[in-house]
Design a protein around this motif. Structure first.
Motif, PDB file in Angstrom:
ATOM      1  N   UNK A  57      35.481  40.205  44.426  1.00 26.86           N
ATOM      2  CA  UNK A  57      35.343  40.888  45.724  1.00 26.86           C
ATOM      3  C   UNK A  57      36.485  40.498  46.657  1.00 26.86           C
ATOM      4  N   UNK A  58      36.828  39.201  46.644  1.00 23.46           N
ATOM      5  CA  UNK A  58      37.938  38.726  47.478  1.00 23.46           C
ATOM      6  C   UNK A  58      39.241  39.381  47.033  1.00 23.46           C
ATOM      7  N   UNK A  59      39.403  39.523  45.705  1.00 25.39           N
ATOM      8  CA  UNK A  59      40.624  40.138  45.177  1.00 25.39           C
ATOM      9  C   UNK A  59      40.719  41.600  45.598  1.00 25.39           C
ATOM     10  N   UNK A  60      39.570  42.315  45.556  1.00 24.02           N
ATOM     11  CA  UNK A  60      39.577  43.736  45.962  1.00 24.02           C
ATOM     12  C   UNK A  60      39.915  43.856  47.445  1.00 24.02           C
ATOM     13  N   UNK A  61      39.335  42.979  48.251  1.00 21.52           N
ATOM     14  CA  UNK A  61      39.640  43.003  49.686  1.00 21.52           C
ATOM     15  C   UNK A  61      41.126  42.735  49.916  1.00 21.52           C
ATOM     16  N   UNK A  62      41.673  41.814  49.131  1.00 21.86           N
ATOM     17  CA  UNK A  62      43.114  41.526  49.240  1.00 21.86           C
ATOM     18  C   UNK A  62      43.945  42.744  48.861  1.00 21.86           C
ATOM     19  N   UNK A  63      43.506  43.432  47.784  1.00 23.76           N
ATOM     20  CA  UNK A  63      44.211  44.655  47.356  1.00 23.76           C
ATOM     21  C   UNK A  63      44.198  45.699  48.461  1.00 23.76           C
ATOM     22  N   UNK A  64      43.113  45.711  49.241  1.00 26.97           N
ATOM     23  CA  UNK A  64      43.000  46.699  50.318  1.00 26.97           C
ATOM     24  C   UNK A  64      43.707  46.241  51.592  1.00 26.97           C
ATOM     25  N   UNK A 182      35.386  51.266  47.843  1.00 30.73           N
ATOM     26  CA  UNK A 182      35.384  49.812  47.692  1.00 30.73           C
ATOM     27  C   UNK A 182      34.650  49.413  46.414  1.00 30.73           C
ATOM     28  N   UNK A 183      33.465  49.976  46.190  1.00 33.18           N
ATOM     29  CA  UNK A 183      32.674  49.585  45.020  1.00 33.18           C
ATOM     30  C   UNK A 183      33.290  50.084  43.708  1.00 33.18           C
ATOM     31  N   UNK A 184      33.991  51.211  43.780  1.00 37.31           N
ATOM     32  CA  UNK A 184      34.681  51.696  42.581  1.00 37.31           C
ATOM     33  C   UNK A 184      35.746  50.683  42.153  1.00 37.31           C
ATOM     34  N   UNK A 185      36.465  50.163  43.145  1.00 40.21           N
ATOM     35  CA  UNK A 185      37.496  49.159  42.854  1.00 40.21           C
ATOM     36  C   UNK A 185      36.864  47.865  42.341  1.00 40.21           C
ATOM     37  N   UNK A 186      35.728  47.488  42.967  1.00 46.39           N
ATOM     38  CA  UNK A 186      35.076  46.228  42.595  1.00 46.39           C
ATOM     39  C   UNK A 186      34.554  46.299  41.158  1.00 46.39           C
ATOM     40  N   UNK A 187      33.940  47.437  40.783  1.00 48.08           N
ATOM     41  CA  UNK A 187      33.400  47.510  39.426  1.00 48.08           C
ATOM     42  C   UNK A 187      34.524  47.495  38.397  1.00 48.08           C
ATOM     43  N   UNK A 188      35.679  48.062  38.759  1.00 51.38           N
ATOM     44  CA  UNK A 188      36.841  47.999  37.864  1.00 51.38           C
ATOM     45  C   UNK A 188      37.295  46.551  37.709  1.00 51.38           C
ATOM     46  N   UNK A 192      32.464  45.824  35.216  1.00 55.20           N
ATOM     47  CA  UNK A 192      31.025  46.072  35.166  1.00 55.20           C
ATOM     48  C   UNK A 192      30.722  47.373  35.875  1.00 55.20           C
ATOM     49  N   UNK A 193      29.605  47.954  35.492  1.00 53.57           N
ATOM     50  CA  UNK A 193      29.198  49.190  36.146  1.00 53.57           C
ATOM     51  C   UNK A 193      28.389  48.859  37.395  1.00 53.57           C
ATOM     52  N   UNK A 194      28.732  49.488  38.500  1.00 52.72           N
ATOM     53  CA  UNK A 194      27.994  49.249  39.737  1.00 52.72           C
ATOM     54  C   UNK A 194      26.802  50.206  39.802  1.00 52.72           C
TER      55      UNK A 194
END
Lengths: 197, 146
Positions: A57-64, A182-188, A192-194
């Protein structure tokens, strides 16, 4: 008299955002929208590794483009923020129209009715994210994220009174698309499937 | 004659002014930090004990309840059992509602949870507001888990 009415309308236009105060008795009551907001902000993941979920989640937030400002692993909490410009053409045009109108009014009337309404200048977008186990055996976790923004306004003028820059406005971000992205990026990121709740 | 009278009264006037100047400084009340009955009552509104053994589970329940109520979690400290959150009194985005919740394990496997809420920097003293909070928290602690 006519000029005064027009000025009144102009001021009313600027203050259209004013709302009646909220009843304190309702502060801690769930509203009909609570469940809807929860559904948009939450996804479930079938995993046993909470730390991995939090770090992804932290990595996705960083990507954004967010900077993580607070993290507490024990309760699965992350807070992050990013700064962006907030200028919009619509607001600038509105400001121009109001200024020209007020200038014409002050030329016609006796009083100085110059109006320069403040426009949004800068914004800070914030994210508050929490992971939580939802199965007794620790096989499923939910991730709930909340986005909101703080907006700083530019300076303005109300008659002879100068409105200094820096006036703040806050706003929750409720657009479901932002949460979906956000959740699409996180599941990638966690492979895992959200699952929607 | 008039000048002489004035001269005679000048020191008296000056000392009266001086005395008044000193008297106008307010003395802090000796019971400024002493617990009042009102504070005790407020504390009882703000505190509830729940049948939860695990502190971490209680904290996560508090966080989930606050999120359900639309709060933005600002800070959390697991060792101290502290959660701080805030939200805007929607639809008025200029009014801010803040809350600090402390979670403290008690003897006998119970959990004491205390909430302090403020509205625009003024403490909320209405018992009903805290009742509403604890009702949502109870749901989050016990029904929220499946």
């Amino acid at each position: 008299m006519r000029a005064q009415i027009a000025l009144g309308v102009l001021v009313a236009m600027c203050c259209a955002c004013a709302q009646p105060p909220t009843d304190p008795g309702t502060f801690f009551q769930l509203t009909p929208e609570s469940a809807q907001h929860r559904a948009a902000q939450t996804r479930e993941f079938e995993t046993r590794d909470e730390t991995e979920l939090l770090s992804a989640s932290a990595a996705v937030l960083q990507d954004l483009g967010f900077q993580v400002s607070e993290s507490v692993r024990e309760v699965g909490f992350l807070r992050a923020a990013k700064e962006r410009g907030a200028r919009e053409y619509g607001q600038e045009i509105q400001r121009g129209i109001v200024f020209v109108l007020s200038l014409a009014l002050s030329a016609a009337g006796q009083s100085n009715a110059t109006q320069v309404i403040p426009v949004d200048l800068h914004q800070q977008i914030n994210a508050s994210l929490v992971t939580r186990p939802i199965a007794a055996d620790g096989s499923r976790y939910e991730v709930r994220v909340l986005f909101y923004r703080l907006v700083w306004k530019s300076d303005g003028q109300n008659g002879d009174q100068h409105i200094p820059a820096g006036q703040q406005k806050m706003e929750m971000i409720r657009d479901p698309l932002i949460y979906q992205q956000f959740f699409a990026r996180l599941s990638k990121a966690v492979f895992l499937e959200a699952h929607k709740i | 004659m008039r000048r002489a009278t004035f001269r005679r009264f000048l020191p008296l006037f000056a000392s009266a002014l001086l005395g008044w100047g000193c008297a106008s400084t307010p003395e802090p009340a000796p019971d400024l930090l002493a617990p009042s009955e009102e504070q005790m009552k407020l504390r009882s509104f703000q505190t509830r004990t729940f049948e939860v053994k695990d502190k971490n589970q209680a904290m996560r329940g508090v966080i989930a309840a606050l999120q359900d109520l639309g709060f933005i979690i600002e800070r959390a400290n697991e060792p101290l059992g502290l959660v701080t959150a805030a939200r805007f009194a929607e639809p008025r985005y200029f009014d801010v509602l803040g809350i600090t919740v402390t979670v403290r394990p008690q003897k006998g496997g119970q959990m004491q949870i205390r909430a302090n809420a403020i509205y625009n920097n003024e403490p909320i003293t209405d018992a009903k507001v805290y009742q509403n909070f604890f009702a949502t928290l109870e749901r989050s602690l016990f029904i929220g888990r499946n």
